[in-house]
Design a protein around this motif. Structure first.
Motif, mmCIF file in Angstrom:
data_model
loop_
_atom_site.group_PDB
_atom_site.id
_atom_site.type_symbol
_atom_site.label_atom_id
_atom_site.label_comp_id
_atom_site.label_asym_id
_atom_site.label_seq_id
_atom_site.Cartn_x
_atom_site.Cartn_y
_atom_site.Cartn_z
ATOM 1 N N ASP A 199 0.862 -1.174 0.000
ATOM 2 C CA ASP A 199 0.000 0.000 0.000
ATOM 3 C C ASP A 199 0.906 1.234 0.000
ATOM 4 O OD1 ASP A 199 -1.670 2.079 0.686
ATOM 5 O OD2 ASP A 199 -2.433 1.163 2.529
ATOM 6 N N THR A 200 1.122 1.823 -1.185
ATOM 7 C CA THR A 200 2.054 2.971 -1.236
ATOM 8 C C THR A 200 1.402 4.230 -0.660
ATOM 9 O OG1 THR A 200 1.431 3.634 -3.485
ATOM 10 C CG2 THR A 200 3.256 2.066 -3.261
ATOM 11 N N GLY A 201 0.065 4.296 -0.706
ATOM 12 C CA GLY A 201 -0.631 5.450 -0.106
ATOM 13 C C GLY A 201 -0.275 5.564 1.371
ATOM 14 N N TYR A 219 2.904 7.443 1.798
ATOM 15 C CA TYR A 219 2.706 8.904 1.671
ATOM 16 C C TYR A 219 1.972 9.457 2.881
ATOM 17 C CZ TYR A 219 4.624 8.863 -2.959
ATOM 18 O OH TYR A 219 5.495 8.738 -4.002
ATOM 19 N N ARG A 220 1.054 8.651 3.423
ATOM 20 C CA ARG A 220 0.323 9.093 4.613
ATOM 21 C C ARG A 220 1.266 9.184 5.819
ATOM 22 N NH1 ARG A 220 -5.533 8.459 4.669
ATOM 23 N NH2 ARG A 220 -6.215 8.155 2.529
ATOM 24 N N ALA A 221 2.203 8.221 5.945
ATOM 25 C CA ALA A 221 3.146 8.261 7.070
ATOM 26 C C ALA A 221 4.006 9.516 6.967
ATOM 27 C CB ALA A 221 4.014 7.003 7.070
ATOM 28 N N VAL A 279 9.629 14.436 -1.595
ATOM 29 C CA VAL A 279 8.840 13.410 -0.910
ATOM 30 C C VAL A 279 8.759 12.166 -1.805
ATOM 31 C CG1 VAL A 279 6.500 12.824 -0.124
ATOM 32 C CG2 VAL A 279 7.506 15.043 0.483
ATOM 33 N N ARG A 280 8.461 12.367 -3.083
ATOM 34 C CA ARG A 280 8.324 11.218 -3.996
ATOM 35 C C ARG A 280 9.654 10.487 -4.124
ATOM 36 N NH1 ARG A 280 3.327 11.385 -5.563
ATOM 37 N NH2 ARG A 280 3.584 9.344 -6.488
ATOM 38 N N GLN A 281 10.729 11.251 -4.235
ATOM 39 C CA GLN A 281 12.042 10.628 -4.411
ATOM 40 C C GLN A 281 12.378 9.722 -3.222
ATOM 41 O OE1 GLN A 281 13.677 10.902 -7.279
ATOM 42 N NE2 GLN A 281 15.077 9.353 -6.475
ATOM 43 N N GLY A 317 -1.450 2.501 -5.860
ATOM 44 C CA GLY A 317 -1.047 3.890 -5.675
ATOM 45 C C GLY A 317 -1.590 4.764 -6.783
ATOM 46 N N ARG A 318 -0.759 5.719 -7.219
ATOM 47 C CA ARG A 318 -1.181 6.653 -8.270
ATOM 48 C C ARG A 318 -0.278 6.565 -9.504
ATOM 49 N NH1 ARG A 318 -3.868 6.890 -4.395
ATOM 50 N NH2 ARG A 318 -5.308 8.502 -3.685
ATOM 51 N N ASP A 319 1.000 6.214 -9.273
ATOM 52 C CA ASP A 319 1.971 6.247 -10.377
ATOM 53 C C ASP A 319 2.726 4.924 -10.481
ATOM 54 O OD1 ASP A 319 3.298 6.442 -7.967
ATOM 55 O OD2 ASP A 319 4.859 7.762 -8.731
ATOM 56 N N ARG A 332 -5.832 17.573 -7.454
ATOM 57 C CA ARG A 332 -4.419 17.691 -7.077
ATOM 58 C C ARG A 332 -3.626 16.511 -7.602
ATOM 59 N NH1 ARG A 332 -6.147 19.698 -1.868
ATOM 60 N NH2 ARG A 332 -6.151 17.579 -1.076
ATOM 61 N N ASP A 333 -4.158 15.290 -7.417
ATOM 62 C CA ASP A 333 -3.400 14.095 -7.798
ATOM 63 C C ASP A 333 -3.204 14.014 -9.322
ATOM 64 O OD1 ASP A 333 -3.423 13.509 -5.116
ATOM 65 O OD2 ASP A 333 -4.819 11.814 -5.235
ATOM 66 N N MET A 334 -4.199 14.511 -10.083
ATOM 67 C CA MET A 334 -4.127 14.384 -11.541
ATOM 68 C C MET A 334 -3.377 15.526 -12.205
ATOM 69 S SD MET A 334 -7.971 13.135 -12.396
ATOM 70 C CE MET A 334 -8.594 11.539 -11.888
ATOM 71 N N ASN A 335 -3.257 16.653 -11.497
ATOM 72 C CA ASN A 335 -2.685 17.827 -12.166
ATOM 73 C C ASN A 335 -1.313 18.238 -11.649
ATOM 74 O OD1 ASN A 335 -4.822 18.373 -14.067
ATOM 75 N ND2 ASN A 335 -6.057 18.715 -12.243
ATOM 76 N N ARG A 336 -0.742 17.467 -10.726
ATOM 77 C CA ARG A 336 0.583 17.860 -10.235
ATOM 78 C C ARG A 336 1.618 17.598 -11.335
ATOM 79 N NH1 ARG A 336 0.254 12.892 -6.170
ATOM 80 N NH2 ARG A 336 0.972 11.267 -7.585
ATOM 81 N N THR A 337 2.768 18.254 -11.184
ATOM 82 C CA THR A 337 3.788 18.137 -12.227
ATOM 83 C C THR A 337 4.498 16.789 -12.166
ATOM 84 O OG1 THR A 337 4.140 20.439 -11.650
ATOM 85 C CG2 THR A 337 5.617 19.531 -13.293
HETATM 86 O O1 DC Z 1 -4.411 5.988 -1.664
HETATM 87 P P1 DC Z 1 -4.403 6.950 -0.466
HETATM 88 O O2 DC Z 1 -5.686 7.714 -0.283
HETATM 89 O O3 DC Z 1 -3.963 6.258 0.794
HETATM 90 O O4 DC Z 1 -3.253 8.041 -0.821
HETATM 91 C C1 DC Z 1 -3.085 9.207 -0.064
HETATM 92 C C2 DC Z 1 -2.453 10.296 -0.933
HETATM 93 O O5 DC Z 1 -1.111 9.906 -1.272
HETATM 94 C C3 DC Z 1 -3.150 10.536 -2.272
HETATM 95 O O6 DC Z 1 -3.995 11.663 -2.251
HETATM 96 C C4 DC Z 1 -2.048 10.750 -3.261
HETATM 97 C C5 DC Z 1 -0.811 10.228 -2.613
HETATM 98 N N1 DC Z 1 -0.234 9.058 -3.292
HETATM 99 C C6 DC Z 1 0.611 9.307 -4.343
HETATM 100 O O7 DC Z 1 0.802 10.451 -4.730
HETATM 101 N N2 DC Z 1 1.234 8.260 -4.965
HETATM 102 C C7 DC Z 1 1.010 7.009 -4.584
HETATM 103 N N3 DC Z 1 1.659 6.024 -5.201
HETATM 104 C C8 DC Z 1 0.113 6.737 -3.527
HETATM 105 C C9 DC Z 1 -0.510 7.798 -2.897
#
Ligand code: DC
Length: 230
Positions: A32-34, A37-39, A106-108, A127-129, A181-186
């Motif tokens: 669970d990569t989210g 990011y939450r941590a 943060v992503r790195q 996750g998202r990516d 936010r999640d779809m439009n970030r760089t």
């Molecule tokens: O899936 P989630 O709701 O637990 O994720 C929380 C936030 O973390 C979500 O708004 C975007 C970010 N996220 C991300 O940018 N990339 C991921 N791989 C997972 C989550």
């Protein structure tokens, strides 16, 4: 043989519920990569970081050490050695995660951890990516989505079950802002990878979605193995 499944999609699409079941069925690990990011977001909240200050987020995040352990197949997120699983699922942390995950530093910090996990064992990673950036070579890629109203209703029921007071319209607004936010970030925006299969779960039960993903998995893996043999 390592086979990885990437499941991406917007907030509340049911990724974690589905990914856990798929992982169980295939006897592999759910990542669970989210939660990672939450941590990180929890750390930033605890440090009283201004959520609009991306420079401060980029600096302060360097002091957070995030790692993962598995206990009886359950993912435990450690923040500077502390098990923070119980603090991650609040709306406050989710909203901060959506903001701070747009910051490249943060992503790195989390990218290596995610890639290493997938290189060492077969995983279902959500996750998202994941399909676009983290595991571009994943054998199976799913883009799991649902309408924002369906997603808001699911989260509403989840929160109600926990006894949290909430308004459906507020949750839908939050979800739509988070999508934006999640779809439009760089960096690494949420989008469907070209080779991902779209699954819209708006009118599907959990079991139907799991069955659909397993069907996609078995067709891809079986095809791949036949191709290897030829
Ligand atoms: O899936 P989630 O709701 O637990 O994720 C929380 C936030 O973390 C979500 O708004 C975007 C970010 N996220 C991300 O940018 N990339 C991921 N791989 C997972 C989550």
């Amino acid at each position: 043989m390592i086979h990885n499944i990437a499941i991406d999609g917007p907030a509340g699409a049911g990724k974690s519920t589905i990914a856990k079941k798929v992982a169980k069925d295939l006897s592999c690990i759910y990542v669970d990569t989210g939660a990672m990011y939450r941590a990180m977001a929890l750390y930033l909240i605890r440090q009283n970081v201004n959520r609009n200050d991306t420079v401060e987020i980029g600096t302060v995040c360097q002091n957070a050490d995030i790692s993962i352990e598995y206990q009886n197949g359950v993912q435990i997120v450690l923040l500077n050695g502390e098990n923070v699983n119980d603090y991650l699922r609040t709306e406050e942390v989710g909203n901060m995660a959506s903001v701070s995950s747009a910051v490249p530093e943060v992503r790195q910090k989390l990218l290596d951890l995610q890639r290493k996990l997938a290189a060492s064992m077969s995983v279902v990673m959500d996750g998202r990516d994941i399909g676009t950036t983290i595991l571009p070579d994943a054998e199976v890629k799913i883009y799991l989505t649902a309408s924002s109203l369906t997603r808001a209703k699911r989260r509403f029921l989840e929160l109600q079950e926990k006894g949290t007071d909430c308004e459906l319209s507020e949750i839908q607004k939050d979800i739509e802002e988070r999508d934006q936010r999640d779809m439009n970030r760089t960096v690494s925006p949420l989008k469907q990878a070209e080779d991902a299969v779209l699954v819209d779960s708006s009118d599907m039960t959990v079991d139907q979605v799991v069955a659909r993903i397993l069907e996609i998995y078995h067709s891809k893996i079986a095809d791949g193995e036949t191709a290897d043999e030829n």
